[in-house]
Design a protein around this motif. Structure first.
Motif, PDB file in Angstrom:
ATOM      1  N   LYS A  65       0.818  -1.214   0.000  1.00 43.25           N
ATOM      2  CA  LYS A  65       0.000   0.000   0.000  1.00 43.25           C
ATOM      3  C   LYS A  65       0.862   1.279   0.000  1.00 43.25           C
ATOM      4  O   LYS A  65       0.581   2.243   0.722  1.00 43.25           O
ATOM      5  CB  LYS A  65      -0.972   0.003   1.181  1.00 43.25           C
ATOM      6  CG  LYS A  65      -1.860  -1.236   1.189  1.00 43.25           C
ATOM      7  CD  LYS A  65      -2.965  -1.122   2.210  1.00 43.25           C
ATOM      8  CE  LYS A  65      -3.636  -2.470   2.510  1.00 43.25           C
ATOM      9  NZ  LYS A  65      -4.032  -3.247   1.334  1.00 43.25           N
ATOM     10  N   LEU A  66       1.896   1.270  -0.817  1.00 44.04           N
ATOM     11  CA  LEU A  66       2.787   2.420  -0.899  1.00 44.04           C
ATOM     12  C   LEU A  66       2.593   3.222  -2.188  1.00 44.04           C
ATOM     13  O   LEU A  66       3.327   4.175  -2.446  1.00 44.04           O
ATOM     14  CB  LEU A  66       4.260   1.963  -0.808  1.00 44.04           C
ATOM     15  CG  LEU A  66       4.726   1.514   0.577  1.00 44.04           C
ATOM     16  CD1 LEU A  66       6.154   0.994   0.521  1.00 44.04           C
ATOM     17  CD2 LEU A  66       4.642   2.663   1.581  1.00 44.04           C
ATOM     18  N   LEU A  67       1.619   2.824  -3.005  1.00 41.31           N
ATOM     19  CA  LEU A  67       1.424   3.525  -4.267  1.00 41.31           C
ATOM     20  C   LEU A  67       0.295   4.534  -4.171  1.00 41.31           C
ATOM     21  O   LEU A  67      -0.770   4.242  -3.626  1.00 41.31           O
ATOM     22  CB  LEU A  67       1.104   2.530  -5.385  1.00 41.31           C
ATOM     23  CG  LEU A  67       2.208   1.563  -5.793  1.00 41.31           C
ATOM     24  CD1 LEU A  67       1.744   0.654  -6.917  1.00 41.31           C
ATOM     25  CD2 LEU A  67       3.456   2.311  -6.227  1.00 41.31           C
ATOM     26  N   ASP A  68       0.541   5.717  -4.700  1.00 42.89           N
ATOM     27  CA  ASP A  68      -0.488   6.742  -4.804  1.00 42.89           C
ATOM     28  C   ASP A  68      -0.837   6.867  -6.286  1.00 42.89           C
ATOM     29  O   ASP A  68      -0.008   7.285  -7.091  1.00 42.89           O
ATOM     30  CB  ASP A  68       0.055   8.070  -4.249  1.00 42.89           C
ATOM     31  CG  ASP A  68      -1.023   9.133  -4.106  1.00 42.89           C
ATOM     32  OD1 ASP A  68      -1.994   9.108  -4.898  1.00 42.89           O
ATOM     33  OD2 ASP A  68      -0.895   9.993  -3.227  1.00 42.89           O
ATOM     34  N   ARG A  70      -3.071   8.769  -7.720  1.00 44.05           N
ATOM     35  CA  ARG A  70      -3.670  10.023  -8.176  1.00 44.05           C
ATOM     36  C   ARG A  70      -2.871  10.746  -9.257  1.00 44.05           C
ATOM     37  O   ARG A  70      -3.439  11.268 -10.200  1.00 44.05           O
ATOM     38  CB  ARG A  70      -3.926  10.942  -6.984  1.00 44.05           C
ATOM     39  CG  ARG A  70      -5.009  10.391  -6.044  1.00 44.05           C
ATOM     40  CD  ARG A  70      -5.097  11.197  -4.755  1.00 44.05           C
ATOM     41  NE  ARG A  70      -3.853  11.112  -4.001  1.00 44.05           N
ATOM     42  CZ  ARG A  70      -3.544  11.931  -3.002  1.00 44.05           C
ATOM     43  NH1 ARG A  70      -4.353  12.910  -2.669  1.00 44.05           N
ATOM     44  NH2 ARG A  70      -2.403  11.784  -2.347  1.00 44.05           N
ATOM     45  N   PRO A  71      -1.542  10.802  -9.152  1.00 39.90           N
ATOM     46  CA  PRO A  71      -0.822  11.559 -10.184  1.00 39.90           C
ATOM     47  C   PRO A  71      -0.563  10.780 -11.475  1.00 39.90           C
ATOM     48  O   PRO A  71      -0.064  11.331 -12.450  1.00 39.90           O
ATOM     49  CB  PRO A  71       0.524  11.875  -9.517  1.00 39.90           C
ATOM     50  CG  PRO A  71       0.679  10.935  -8.408  1.00 39.90           C
ATOM     51  CD  PRO A  71      -0.637  10.331  -8.089  1.00 39.90           C
ATOM     52  N   LEU A  72      -0.918   9.501 -11.495  1.00 36.53           N
ATOM     53  CA  LEU A  72      -0.422   8.626 -12.561  1.00 36.53           C
ATOM     54  C   LEU A  72      -0.802   9.067 -13.977  1.00 36.53           C
ATOM     55  O   LEU A  72       0.055   9.176 -14.840  1.00 36.53           O
ATOM     56  CB  LEU A  72      -0.876   7.188 -12.338  1.00 36.53           C
ATOM     57  CG  LEU A  72      -0.195   6.440 -11.207  1.00 36.53           C
ATOM     58  CD1 LEU A  72      -0.527   4.965 -11.274  1.00 36.53           C
ATOM     59  CD2 LEU A  72       1.305   6.617 -11.239  1.00 36.53           C
ATOM     60  N   PRO A  74      -2.005  11.975 -15.512  1.00 35.82           N
ATOM     61  CA  PRO A  74      -1.356  13.154 -16.103  1.00 35.82           C
ATOM     62  C   PRO A  74       0.161  13.031 -16.174  1.00 35.82           C
ATOM     63  O   PRO A  74       0.787  13.480 -17.135  1.00 35.82           O
ATOM     64  CB  PRO A  74      -1.776  14.317 -15.182  1.00 35.82           C
ATOM     65  CG  PRO A  74      -2.316  13.697 -13.954  1.00 35.82           C
ATOM     66  CD  PRO A  74      -2.777  12.329 -14.294  1.00 35.82           C
ATOM     67  N   ALA A  75       0.750  12.394 -15.165  1.00 40.67           N
ATOM     68  CA  ALA A  75       2.213  12.265 -15.152  1.00 40.67           C
ATOM     69  C   ALA A  75       2.695  11.366 -16.285  1.00 40.67           C
ATOM     70  O   ALA A  75       3.691  11.662 -16.948  1.00 40.67           O
ATOM     71  CB  ALA A  75       2.687  11.709 -13.812  1.00 40.67           C
ATOM     72  N   ILE A  76       1.999  10.268 -16.517  1.00 38.21           N
ATOM     73  CA  ILE A  76       2.419   9.347 -17.583  1.00 38.21           C
ATOM     74  C   ILE A  76       2.222   9.980 -18.962  1.00 38.21           C
ATOM     75  O   ILE A  76       3.074   9.867 -19.838  1.00 38.21           O
ATOM     76  CB  ILE A  76       1.669   8.008 -17.479  1.00 38.21           C
ATOM     77  CG1 ILE A  76       2.156   7.249 -16.241  1.00 38.21           C
ATOM     78  CG2 ILE A  76       1.875   7.159 -18.725  1.00 38.21           C
ATOM     79  CD1 ILE A  76       1.344   6.024 -15.890  1.00 38.21           C
ATOM     80  N   GLY A  78       2.301  13.196 -19.626  1.00 35.90           N
ATOM     81  CA  GLY A  78       3.413  14.150 -19.755  1.00 35.90           C
ATOM     82  C   GLY A  78       4.735  13.459 -20.007  1.00 35.90           C
ATOM     83  O   GLY A  78       5.554  13.903 -20.800  1.00 35.90           O
ATOM     84  N   GLY A  79       4.924  12.328 -19.330  1.00 36.56           N
ATOM     85  CA  GLY A  79       6.170  11.589 -19.464  1.00 36.56           C
ATOM     86  C   GLY A  79       6.387  11.040 -20.856  1.00 36.56           C
ATOM     87  O   GLY A  79       7.497  11.097 -21.389  1.00 36.56           O
TER      88      GLY A  79
END
Lengths: 129, 120
Positions: A65-68, A70-72, A74-76, A78-79
Protein backbone atom coordinates in the motif's frame (compact mmCIF):
# COMPACT_ATOMS: atom_id res chain seq x y z
CA UNK A 1 35.62 -12.64 -10.84
CA UNK A 2 33.65 -10.77 -13.47
CA UNK A 3 30.67 -12.99 -12.68
CA UNK A 4 30.81 -11.93 -9.04
CA UNK A 5 30.99 -8.25 -9.98
CA UNK A 6 28.03 -8.60 -12.33
CA UNK A 7 26.12 -10.39 -9.56
CA UNK A 8 26.84 -7.60 -7.06
CA UNK A 9 26.04 -4.84 -9.54
CA UNK A 10 22.79 -6.55 -10.55
CA UNK A 11 21.70 -7.08 -6.96
CA UNK A 12 22.48 -3.51 -5.88
CA UNK A 13 20.84 -2.09 -9.00
CA UNK A 14 17.70 -4.07 -8.22
CA UNK A 15 17.64 -2.72 -4.67
CA UNK A 16 18.19 0.90 -5.67
CA UNK A 17 15.63 0.69 -8.49
CA UNK A 18 13.06 -0.78 -6.13
CA UNK A 19 13.72 1.97 -3.60
CA UNK A 20 12.95 4.54 -6.29
CA UNK A 21 16.54 5.76 -6.13
CA UNK A 22 17.23 4.89 -9.73
CA UNK A 23 18.94 1.57 -10.41
CA UNK A 24 20.75 3.32 -13.20
CA UNK A 25 23.11 4.91 -10.77
CA UNK A 26 24.88 1.63 -10.06
CA UNK A 27 24.45 -0.15 -13.38
CA UNK A 28 25.39 2.82 -15.55
CA UNK A 29 28.57 3.46 -13.61
CA UNK A 30 29.56 -0.20 -13.92
CA UNK A 31 28.75 -0.38 -17.63
CA UNK A 32 30.53 2.83 -18.60
CA UNK A 33 33.43 2.94 -16.13
CA UNK A 34 34.23 -0.76 -15.68
CA UNK A 35 32.77 -2.73 -18.57
CA UNK A 36 33.69 0.03 -21.08
CA UNK A 37 30.33 -0.09 -22.77
CA UNK A 38 29.46 2.82 -25.05
CA UNK A 39 27.35 5.48 -23.26
CA UNK A 40 24.25 5.13 -25.44
CA UNK A 41 24.40 1.33 -25.26
CA UNK A 42 24.78 1.53 -21.49
CA UNK A 43 21.73 3.77 -21.29
CA UNK A 44 19.78 1.33 -23.41
CA UNK A 45 20.82 -1.66 -21.30
CA UNK A 46 19.88 0.25 -18.17
CA UNK A 47 16.44 1.04 -19.53
CA UNK A 48 15.71 -2.55 -20.51
CA UNK A 49 17.05 -3.84 -17.18
CA UNK A 50 14.72 -1.48 -15.36
CA UNK A 51 11.49 -2.78 -16.97
CA UNK A 52 11.08 -6.18 -15.24
CA UNK A 53 12.71 -4.84 -12.06
CA UNK A 54 10.18 -2.02 -11.88
CA UNK A 55 7.27 -4.34 -12.65
CA UNK A 56 8.21 -6.69 -9.80
CA UNK A 57 8.82 -3.78 -7.43
CA UNK A 58 5.41 -2.32 -8.19
CA UNK A 59 3.73 -5.61 -7.31
CA UNK A 60 5.36 -5.50 -3.88
CA UNK A 61 4.75 -1.77 -3.37
CA UNK A 62 1.08 -2.17 -4.28
CA UNK A 63 0.80 -5.03 -1.81
CA UNK A 64 2.42 -2.82 0.85
CA UNK A 65 0.00 0.00 0.00
CA UNK A 66 2.79 2.42 -0.90
CA UNK A 67 1.42 3.53 -4.27
CA UNK A 68 -0.49 6.74 -4.80
CA UNK A 69 -2.41 6.44 -8.06
CA UNK A 70 -3.67 10.02 -8.18
CA UNK A 71 -0.82 11.56 -10.18
CA UNK A 72 -0.42 8.63 -12.56
CA UNK A 73 -2.53 9.54 -15.59
CA UNK A 74 -1.36 13.15 -16.10
CA UNK A 75 2.21 12.26 -15.15
CA UNK A 76 2.42 9.35 -17.58
CA UNK A 77 0.87 11.38 -20.39
CA UNK A 78 3.41 14.15 -19.75
CA UNK A 79 6.17 11.59 -19.46
CA UNK A 80 5.48 9.94 -22.80
CA UNK A 81 5.56 13.31 -24.50
CA UNK A 82 8.74 14.17 -22.62
CA UNK A 83 10.45 10.98 -23.75
CA UNK A 84 9.85 11.79 -27.41
CA UNK A 85 11.27 15.27 -26.94
CA UNK A 86 14.17 14.09 -24.79
CA UNK A 87 15.22 11.31 -27.11
CA UNK A 88 15.05 13.62 -30.12
CA UNK A 89 17.03 16.30 -28.28
CA UNK A 90 19.65 13.81 -27.23
CA UNK A 91 20.20 12.66 -30.80
CA UNK A 92 20.28 16.26 -32.01
CA UNK A 93 22.39 18.00 -29.40
CA UNK A 94 24.66 15.32 -27.96
CA UNK A 95 23.58 16.36 -24.47
CA UNK A 96 26.89 17.72 -23.13
CA UNK A 97 25.61 20.99 -21.73
CA UNK A 98 22.27 19.46 -20.80
CA UNK A 99 24.14 16.88 -18.76
CA UNK A 100 25.94 19.66 -16.87
CA UNK A 101 22.65 21.43 -16.12
CA UNK A 102 21.12 18.17 -14.99
CA UNK A 103 24.13 17.52 -12.77
CA UNK A 104 23.62 20.93 -11.14
CA UNK A 105 19.92 20.21 -10.63
CA UNK A 106 20.67 16.82 -9.09
CA UNK A 107 23.30 18.30 -6.79
CA UNK A 108 20.96 21.03 -5.56
CA UNK A 109 18.06 18.69 -4.92
CA UNK A 110 20.34 16.06 -3.42
CA UNK A 111 21.74 18.58 -0.98
CA UNK A 112 18.25 19.65 -0.01
CA UNK A 113 17.21 16.04 0.63
CA UNK A 114 20.39 15.25 2.53
CA UNK A 115 20.05 18.26 4.80
CA UNK A 116 16.29 17.96 5.26
CA UNK A 117 15.36 18.42 8.87
CA UNK A 118 12.55 16.35 10.34
CA UNK A 119 9.60 18.55 11.29
CA UNK A 120 8.92 18.71 15.04
CA UNK A 121 5.13 18.52 14.44
CA UNK A 122 4.15 14.84 14.33
CA UNK A 123 2.91 13.63 10.95
CA UNK A 124 -0.73 12.58 10.71
CA UNK A 125 -1.18 8.80 10.99
CA UNK A 126 -1.20 6.88 7.73
CA UNK A 127 -4.61 5.81 6.55
CA UNK A 128 -5.07 2.08 6.15
CA UNK A 129 -5.56 0.85 2.65
CA UNK B 1 -5.82 17.65 5.36
CA UNK B 2 -4.56 16.34 1.99
CA UNK B 3 -3.54 18.89 -0.61
CA UNK B 4 -5.83 19.04 -3.63
CA UNK B 5 -4.07 17.35 -6.56
CA UNK B 6 -2.92 19.72 -9.26
CA UNK B 7 -3.03 17.93 -12.60
CA UNK B 8 -0.76 20.47 -14.40
CA UNK B 9 1.92 19.83 -11.76
CA UNK B 10 1.57 16.07 -12.22
CA UNK B 11 1.77 16.51 -16.00
CA UNK B 12 4.86 18.68 -15.61
CA UNK B 13 6.70 16.29 -13.34
CA UNK B 14 5.96 13.48 -15.76
CA UNK B 15 7.17 15.58 -18.68
CA UNK B 16 10.44 16.39 -16.89
CA UNK B 17 10.96 12.73 -16.05
CA UNK B 18 10.27 11.74 -19.63
CA UNK B 19 12.63 14.37 -20.96
CA UNK B 20 15.45 13.15 -18.72
CA UNK B 21 14.69 9.53 -19.44
CA UNK B 22 14.77 10.10 -23.17
CA UNK B 23 17.97 12.12 -22.94
CA UNK B 24 19.94 9.99 -20.50
CA UNK B 25 18.21 6.63 -20.37
CA UNK B 26 17.85 7.21 -16.64
CA UNK B 27 17.40 10.01 -14.19
CA UNK B 28 13.67 10.45 -14.50
CA UNK B 29 13.04 9.16 -11.02
CA UNK B 30 15.33 11.60 -9.29
CA UNK B 31 13.27 14.44 -10.76
CA UNK B 32 9.92 12.82 -10.06
CA UNK B 33 10.45 12.01 -6.38
CA UNK B 34 11.08 15.54 -5.10
CA UNK B 35 8.27 16.89 -7.28
CA UNK B 36 5.83 14.27 -5.97
CA UNK B 37 6.85 15.20 -2.43
CA UNK B 38 6.15 18.83 -3.23
CA UNK B 39 2.58 17.87 -4.13
CA UNK B 40 2.10 16.48 -0.63
CA UNK B 41 2.95 12.81 -1.03
CA UNK B 42 5.13 11.39 1.77
CA UNK B 43 8.66 10.25 0.79
CA UNK B 44 8.08 6.47 0.90
CA UNK B 45 5.00 6.74 -1.29
CA UNK B 46 6.77 9.24 -3.57
CA UNK B 47 9.59 6.75 -4.15
CA UNK B 48 7.21 3.87 -4.82
CA UNK B 49 4.89 5.96 -6.99
CA UNK B 50 7.79 7.32 -9.02
CA UNK B 51 8.43 3.78 -10.28
CA UNK B 52 4.87 3.52 -11.59
CA UNK B 53 5.44 6.72 -13.56
CA UNK B 54 8.92 5.87 -14.79
CA UNK B 55 8.01 2.34 -15.91
CA UNK B 56 5.78 3.29 -18.89
CA UNK B 57 8.15 6.13 -19.71
CA UNK B 58 11.09 3.73 -19.73
CA UNK B 59 9.14 1.32 -21.89
CA UNK B 60 8.80 3.97 -24.57
CA UNK B 61 12.44 5.03 -24.20
CA UNK B 62 13.55 1.41 -24.50
CA UNK B 63 11.64 1.06 -27.76
CA UNK B 64 13.41 4.11 -29.16
CA UNK B 65 16.80 2.75 -28.13
CA UNK B 66 16.05 -0.69 -29.56
CA UNK B 67 14.70 0.70 -32.81
CA UNK B 68 17.74 2.95 -33.01
CA UNK B 69 19.92 -0.15 -32.80
CA UNK B 70 21.59 1.17 -29.69
CA UNK B 71 21.33 -2.00 -27.68
CA UNK B 72 20.91 -5.66 -28.55
CA UNK B 73 18.10 -6.95 -26.34
CA UNK B 74 20.15 -9.78 -24.90
CA UNK B 75 22.79 -7.50 -23.38
CA UNK B 76 20.59 -6.65 -20.41
CA UNK B 77 19.57 -10.25 -19.70
CA UNK B 78 22.61 -11.26 -17.63
CA UNK B 79 21.82 -8.58 -15.06
CA UNK B 80 18.21 -9.62 -14.55
CA UNK B 81 18.24 -12.67 -12.24
CA UNK B 82 19.96 -11.05 -9.28
CA UNK B 83 18.40 -7.71 -10.21
CA UNK B 84 15.00 -9.26 -9.53
CA UNK B 85 16.22 -10.60 -6.20
CA UNK B 86 17.48 -7.11 -5.40
CA UNK B 87 14.09 -5.68 -6.34
CA UNK B 88 12.39 -7.94 -3.81
CA UNK B 89 14.89 -6.95 -1.12
CA UNK B 90 14.51 -3.27 -1.97
CA UNK B 91 10.73 -3.51 -1.73
CA UNK B 92 11.06 -4.95 1.75
CA UNK B 93 13.52 -2.22 2.71
CA UNK B 94 11.24 0.55 1.47
CA UNK B 95 8.53 -0.70 3.77
CA UNK B 96 10.91 -0.69 6.74
CA UNK B 97 12.96 2.48 6.20
CA UNK B 98 11.91 5.70 7.88
CA UNK B 99 11.03 8.63 5.61
CA UNK B 100 13.89 10.65 7.08
CA UNK B 101 16.52 7.99 6.42
CA UNK B 102 15.16 7.46 2.93
CA UNK B 103 15.54 11.17 2.21
CA UNK B 104 19.15 11.11 3.41
CA UNK B 105 20.00 8.08 1.27
CA UNK B 106 18.27 9.62 -1.73
CA UNK B 107 20.09 12.90 -1.21
CA UNK B 108 23.46 11.17 -1.08
CA UNK B 109 22.69 9.15 -4.22
CA UNK B 110 21.68 12.28 -6.10
CA UNK B 111 24.84 14.13 -5.11
CA UNK B 112 27.02 11.21 -6.18
CA UNK B 113 25.06 10.95 -9.45
CA UNK B 114 25.54 14.69 -10.03
CA UNK B 115 29.29 14.41 -9.53
CA UNK B 116 29.48 11.44 -11.88
CA UNK B 117 27.48 13.19 -14.60
CA UNK B 118 29.48 16.42 -14.21
CA UNK B 119 32.73 14.60 -14.60
CA UNK B 120 31.57 12.52 -17.59
Amino acid sequence: MQGIIIAIVSFLSGITASLGLGGGFVLLIYLTAVANVDQMQAQGINLIFFLPIAALSLIFHAKNKLLDTRPLVPAIVGGLIGVCIGYGLGRLLGGEWIAKLFALFLFAVGLKELLHRKKSVPESPQKGG
Amino acid sequence: MEKERKKPMDFLLGAVAGLLNGLFGAGGGVAVVPLLEKTGIEPKKAHATSISIILPISLLSSMFYLLGGQVPLGDAVMYLPLGLVGAAVGSLLLKKLSNQLLRRIFGAVMILSAIRIWMR
